[in-house]
Design a protein around this motif. Structure first.
Motif, mmCIF file in Angstrom:
data_model
loop_
_atom_site.group_PDB
_atom_site.id
_atom_site.type_symbol
_atom_site.label_atom_id
_atom_site.label_comp_id
_atom_site.label_asym_id
_atom_site.label_seq_id
_atom_site.Cartn_x
_atom_site.Cartn_y
_atom_site.Cartn_z
ATOM 1 N N ARG A 43 18.532 -63.005 -22.247
ATOM 2 C CA ARG A 43 18.952 -62.211 -23.427
ATOM 3 C C ARG A 43 20.327 -61.512 -22.922
ATOM 4 N N TYR A 44 20.196 -61.255 -21.517
ATOM 5 C CA TYR A 44 21.239 -60.420 -20.770
ATOM 6 C C TYR A 44 22.735 -61.185 -20.867
ATOM 7 N N TYR A 45 22.471 -62.561 -20.634
ATOM 8 C CA TYR A 45 23.422 -63.508 -20.397
ATOM 9 C C TYR A 45 24.131 -63.673 -21.778
ATOM 10 N N LEU B 212 27.677 -65.066 -21.986
ATOM 11 C CA LEU B 212 27.698 -66.151 -21.128
ATOM 12 C C LEU B 212 27.071 -67.405 -21.628
ATOM 13 N N LEU B 213 26.189 -67.102 -22.422
ATOM 14 C CA LEU B 213 25.065 -68.161 -23.047
ATOM 15 C C LEU B 213 25.159 -67.655 -24.403
ATOM 16 N N GLU B 214 24.560 -68.708 -25.538
ATOM 17 C CA GLU B 214 24.357 -68.774 -26.789
ATOM 18 C C GLU B 214 23.333 -69.390 -26.991
ATOM 19 N N GLN C 124 24.718 -72.677 -13.362
ATOM 20 C CA GLN C 124 25.883 -72.255 -13.048
ATOM 21 C C GLN C 124 26.219 -70.780 -12.800
ATOM 22 N N ILE C 125 25.681 -69.990 -13.763
ATOM 23 C CA ILE C 125 25.665 -68.594 -13.932
ATOM 24 C C ILE C 125 24.917 -67.720 -12.758
ATOM 25 N N ARG C 126 23.916 -68.534 -12.120
ATOM 26 C CA ARG C 126 23.092 -68.010 -11.294
ATOM 27 C C ARG C 126 23.941 -68.257 -9.770
ATOM 28 N N HIS C 127 24.489 -69.347 -9.595
ATOM 29 C CA HIS C 127 25.369 -69.824 -8.726
ATOM 30 C C HIS C 127 26.429 -68.793 -8.524
ATOM 31 N N LEU C 128 27.154 -68.318 -9.546
ATOM 32 C CA LEU C 128 28.493 -67.628 -9.200
ATOM 33 C C LEU C 128 28.210 -66.212 -9.281
ATOM 34 N N LEU C 129 27.025 -65.760 -9.713
ATOM 35 C CA LEU C 129 26.390 -64.455 -9.422
ATOM 36 C C LEU C 129 26.181 -64.270 -8.053
ATOM 37 N N GLY C 130 25.445 -65.325 -7.387
ATOM 38 C CA GLY C 130 25.344 -65.281 -5.838
ATOM 39 C C GLY C 130 26.436 -65.321 -5.128
ATOM 40 N N ALA C 131 27.588 -65.822 -5.723
ATOM 41 C CA ALA C 131 28.691 -65.821 -4.992
ATOM 42 C C ALA C 131 29.589 -64.127 -5.011
ATOM 43 N N GLY C 132 28.691 -63.334 -5.621
ATOM 44 C CA GLY C 132 29.474 -62.159 -5.993
ATOM 45 C C GLY C 132 30.360 -61.910 -7.123
ATOM 46 N N LEU C 133 30.338 -62.761 -8.006
ATOM 47 C CA LEU C 133 31.192 -62.467 -9.071
ATOM 48 C C LEU C 133 30.688 -61.752 -10.050
ATOM 49 N N SER C 134 31.175 -60.889 -10.836
ATOM 50 C CA SER C 134 30.610 -60.106 -12.053
ATOM 51 C C SER C 134 30.426 -60.995 -13.081
ATOM 52 N N SER C 135 29.514 -60.472 -14.119
ATOM 53 C CA SER C 135 29.519 -61.252 -15.400
ATOM 54 C C SER C 135 31.005 -61.469 -16.180
ATOM 55 N N GLU C 136 31.837 -60.422 -15.839
ATOM 56 C CA GLU C 136 32.900 -60.548 -16.537
ATOM 57 C C GLU C 136 33.828 -61.627 -15.889
ATOM 58 N N ASP C 137 33.701 -61.691 -14.621
ATOM 59 C CA ASP C 137 34.372 -62.699 -13.902
ATOM 60 C C ASP C 137 33.781 -64.283 -14.264
ATOM 61 N N ILE C 138 32.601 -64.229 -14.403
ATOM 62 C CA ILE C 138 32.060 -65.566 -14.732
ATOM 63 C C ILE C 138 32.200 -66.124 -16.214
ATOM 64 N N SER D 28 41.690 -62.437 -6.341
ATOM 65 C CA SER D 28 41.681 -61.332 -6.670
ATOM 66 C C SER D 28 40.434 -60.503 -6.323
ATOM 67 N N ARG D 29 39.051 -61.296 -6.836
ATOM 68 C CA ARG D 29 37.963 -60.985 -6.181
ATOM 69 C C ARG D 29 37.805 -61.031 -4.822
ATOM 70 N N LEU D 30 37.989 -62.043 -4.082
ATOM 71 C CA LEU D 30 38.074 -62.226 -2.707
ATOM 72 C C LEU D 30 38.540 -60.972 -2.127
ATOM 73 N N GLN D 31 39.992 -60.715 -2.455
ATOM 74 C CA GLN D 31 40.542 -59.460 -1.926
ATOM 75 C C GLN D 31 39.846 -58.241 -2.176
ATOM 76 N N ARG D 32 39.222 -58.066 -3.152
ATOM 77 C CA ARG D 32 38.365 -56.763 -3.561
ATOM 78 C C ARG D 32 37.220 -57.013 -2.305
ATOM 79 N N LEU D 33 36.598 -57.947 -2.266
ATOM 80 C CA LEU D 33 35.410 -58.234 -1.254
ATOM 81 C C LEU D 33 35.774 -58.044 0.324
ATOM 82 N N ASP D 34 37.082 -58.354 0.358
ATOM 83 C CA ASP D 34 37.568 -58.006 1.823
ATOM 84 C C ASP D 34 37.694 -56.932 1.904
ATOM 85 N N ASP D 35 38.327 -55.928 0.977
ATOM 86 C CA ASP D 35 38.862 -54.612 1.094
ATOM 87 C C ASP D 35 37.355 -53.968 1.210
#
Length: 119
Positions: free
Chosen positions: A2-4, A9-11, A32-46, A72-79
């Motif tokens: 339901r959160y997705y 992200l899901l219908e 796919q969503i779980r993998h992308l969340l695991g990469a540190g991406l936000s639901s908005e990014d996903i 951009s996300r990688l730069q935020r993580l580096d910062d």
């Protein structure tokens, strides 16, 4: 799941009984969503990246907008990592200094009346 859905992200369709019904592609989409969340991406990014996702891992098509968002996300993580490293170094310095002063108390007390000794 339901959160997705609330994140776009899901219908799901609704059955006659009112229950959510997901099609076959929902299983892949959730992976796919779980993998992308695991990469540190936000639901908005996903939500932005999913149209470019192929396969379970997923592989992402290299469109310019997608690459810009990921960079951009990688730069935020580096910062964030740089700020954490600075905080860690400062804390380590304070711990080391406190260890060197282990036998001393602060403020120094006069044993007779337990009043701080004037500096």
């Amino acid at each position: 799941m339901r959160y997705y859905e609330t994140q776009g992200l899901l219908e799901a369709d609704r059955g006659a009984n009112g229950y959510r019904e997901y099609d076959e592609s929902a299983v892949l989409r959730v992976k796919q969503i779980r993998h992308l969340l695991g990469a540190g991406l936000s639901s908005e990014d996903i939500a932005y990246l999913l149209p470019c996702a192929v396969g379970e891992a997923p592989e992402l098509l290299g469109c310019p907008e997608l690459l810009a968002a990921m960079r951009s996300r990688l730069q935020r993580l580096d910062d964030q990592m740089a700020r954490l490293a600075q905080s860690r170094d400062a804390l380590t310095h304070y711990i080391d200094a406190a260890d060197r002063m282990a036998g001393e108390s602060y403020p120094p007390f006069d044993d007779a009346d337990q009043e701080p000794v004037p500096a």
